[in-house]
Write a protein that holds these residues in place. Sequence first.
Motif, PDB file in Angstrom:
ATOM      1  N   ASN A  19       3.217   5.450  -3.226  1.00  0.00           N
ATOM      2  CA  ASN A  19       3.593   4.952  -1.904  1.00  0.00           C
ATOM      3  C   ASN A  19       3.660   6.055  -0.854  1.00  0.00           C
ATOM      4  O   ASN A  19       3.394   5.815   0.319  1.00  0.00           O
ATOM      5  CB  ASN A  19       4.912   4.187  -1.977  1.00  0.00           C
ATOM      6  CG  ASN A  19       4.741   2.852  -2.654  1.00  0.00           C
ATOM      7  OD1 ASN A  19       3.636   2.321  -2.751  1.00  0.00           O
ATOM      8  ND2 ASN A  19       5.837   2.306  -3.143  1.00  0.00           N
ATOM      9  N   ARG A  26       2.070  -0.476   5.310  1.00  0.00           N
ATOM     10  CA  ARG A  26       3.472  -0.413   4.910  1.00  0.00           C
ATOM     11  C   ARG A  26       4.293  -1.219   5.899  1.00  0.00           C
ATOM     12  O   ARG A  26       4.321  -0.912   7.092  1.00  0.00           O
ATOM     13  CB  ARG A  26       3.938   1.033   4.889  1.00  0.00           C
ATOM     14  CG  ARG A  26       5.370   1.199   4.454  1.00  0.00           C
ATOM     15  CD  ARG A  26       5.708   2.688   4.344  1.00  0.00           C
ATOM     16  NE  ARG A  26       7.086   2.829   3.984  1.00  0.00           N
ATOM     17  CZ  ARG A  26       7.974   3.478   4.712  1.00  0.00           C
ATOM     18  NH1 ARG A  26       7.610   4.076   5.832  1.00  0.00           N
ATOM     19  NH2 ARG A  26       9.222   3.543   4.327  1.00  0.00           N
ATOM     20  N   ARG A  69      -2.779   4.430  -8.161  1.00  0.00           N
ATOM     21  CA  ARG A  69      -2.788   3.218  -7.335  1.00  0.00           C
ATOM     22  C   ARG A  69      -3.752   2.176  -7.905  1.00  0.00           C
ATOM     23  O   ARG A  69      -3.471   0.983  -7.901  1.00  0.00           O
ATOM     24  CB  ARG A  69      -3.180   3.547  -5.894  1.00  0.00           C
ATOM     25  CG  ARG A  69      -3.429   2.284  -5.050  1.00  0.00           C
ATOM     26  CD  ARG A  69      -3.694   2.594  -3.610  1.00  0.00           C
ATOM     27  NE  ARG A  69      -2.489   2.722  -2.852  1.00  0.00           N
ATOM     28  CZ  ARG A  69      -1.661   1.696  -2.578  1.00  0.00           C
ATOM     29  NH1 ARG A  69      -1.912   0.496  -3.017  1.00  0.00           N
ATOM     30  NH2 ARG A  69      -0.582   1.896  -1.866  1.00  0.00           N
ATOM     31  N   CYS A 151       0.998  -5.227   3.898  1.00  0.00           N
ATOM     32  CA  CYS A 151       1.688  -4.202   3.112  1.00  0.00           C
ATOM     33  C   CYS A 151       0.995  -4.098   1.762  1.00  0.00           C
ATOM     34  O   CYS A 151       0.749  -5.115   1.104  1.00  0.00           O
ATOM     35  CB  CYS A 151       3.165  -4.530   2.915  1.00  0.00           C
ATOM     36  SG  CYS A 151       4.060  -3.166   2.113  1.00  0.00           S
ATOM     37  N   ARG A 153       2.031  -1.414  -0.466  1.00  0.00           N
ATOM     38  CA  ARG A 153       2.813  -0.456  -1.242  1.00  0.00           C
ATOM     39  C   ARG A 153       3.072  -1.063  -2.620  1.00  0.00           C
ATOM     40  O   ARG A 153       3.156  -2.271  -2.774  1.00  0.00           O
ATOM     41  CB  ARG A 153       4.138  -0.127  -0.554  1.00  0.00           C
ATOM     42  CG  ARG A 153       4.013   0.435   0.866  1.00  0.00           C
ATOM     43  CD  ARG A 153       3.302   1.775   0.962  1.00  0.00           C
ATOM     44  NE  ARG A 153       1.848   1.625   1.034  1.00  0.00           N
ATOM     45  CZ  ARG A 153       0.983   2.636   0.926  1.00  0.00           C
ATOM     46  NH1 ARG A 153       1.397   3.855   0.726  1.00  0.00           N
ATOM     47  NH2 ARG A 153      -0.311   2.420   1.018  1.00  0.00           N
ATOM     48  N   TYR A 155       5.127  -1.414  -6.458  1.00  0.00           N
ATOM     49  CA  TYR A 155       6.510  -1.529  -6.905  1.00  0.00           C
ATOM     50  C   TYR A 155       6.567  -1.631  -8.424  1.00  0.00           C
ATOM     51  O   TYR A 155       5.575  -1.929  -9.083  1.00  0.00           O
ATOM     52  CB  TYR A 155       7.200  -2.762  -6.287  1.00  0.00           C
ATOM     53  CG  TYR A 155       6.603  -4.071  -6.744  1.00  0.00           C
ATOM     54  CD1 TYR A 155       7.031  -4.670  -7.923  1.00  0.00           C
ATOM     55  CD2 TYR A 155       5.597  -4.691  -6.022  1.00  0.00           C
ATOM     56  CE1 TYR A 155       6.468  -5.866  -8.361  1.00  0.00           C
ATOM     57  CE2 TYR A 155       5.033  -5.876  -6.447  1.00  0.00           C
ATOM     58  CZ  TYR A 155       5.479  -6.463  -7.618  1.00  0.00           C
ATOM     59  OH  TYR A 155       4.910  -7.632  -8.051  1.00  0.00           O
ATOM     60  N   CYS A 167       7.674  -4.664  -2.178  1.00  0.00           N
ATOM     61  CA  CYS A 167       7.974  -3.239  -2.338  1.00  0.00           C
ATOM     62  C   CYS A 167       9.370  -2.893  -1.854  1.00  0.00           C
ATOM     63  O   CYS A 167       9.927  -1.879  -2.259  1.00  0.00           O
ATOM     64  CB  CYS A 167       6.937  -2.395  -1.599  1.00  0.00           C
ATOM     65  SG  CYS A 167       7.032  -2.539   0.201  1.00  0.00           S
TER      66      CYS A 167
END
Length: 189
Positions: A19, A26, A69, A151, A153, A155, A167
């Motif tokens: 992240n 984001r 990622r 978004c 990101r 988690y 996230c």
Amino acid sequence: MRFDSHASDVVAAAVGLVNALTPGWRRGREYFPPEEPERLRVVAHALRDWRAPVAAEVAELAQEAAALRVVFELLADGALDSACAEVNALLKRTEAVPVLSNHDGDEWHLHFHAMDAGFARSWAAAMATALAVALGHGYADRLGVCSAEACDRVYVDVSRNGTRRFCSTACQNRVKAAEFRRRKSAVQD
């Protein structure tokens, strides 16, 4: 929910690293990784302030974050076999290997990298191993990419019931507020 104490901590560090160091979106805004010296601070924070990295190490970690990622994206797409193949490739490339160590006066404990590995490769090997532990124990559904619009990101869901899909609380609240406004608008029409 914890995979085990070490794997959970390292998966959380992988989430923080991905992240912090990968561009994308984001919380509804385009995200660009920070420049020095802020970049050093966010990486140290993602790695739980184990030690402050230097710029060259952070550059290596940025490449590793991009590879990590991919695993989260594949899992979010339901491509478990491809995600596992990607983790296996990471394990091989980083030369992840279990090693017992008692460095710095600590008790004997397990590392997942060659003792001569540099900072970035050590972390990448540990993160690949922690992801392998999570996937190998059936926790693929606990890793993913934020479901909020604009978004991407990643988690790790450590909740008891395994229903996290965002996230952050901020993204979850954005989605809930948008849904509330949509319902309210539909009633008024």
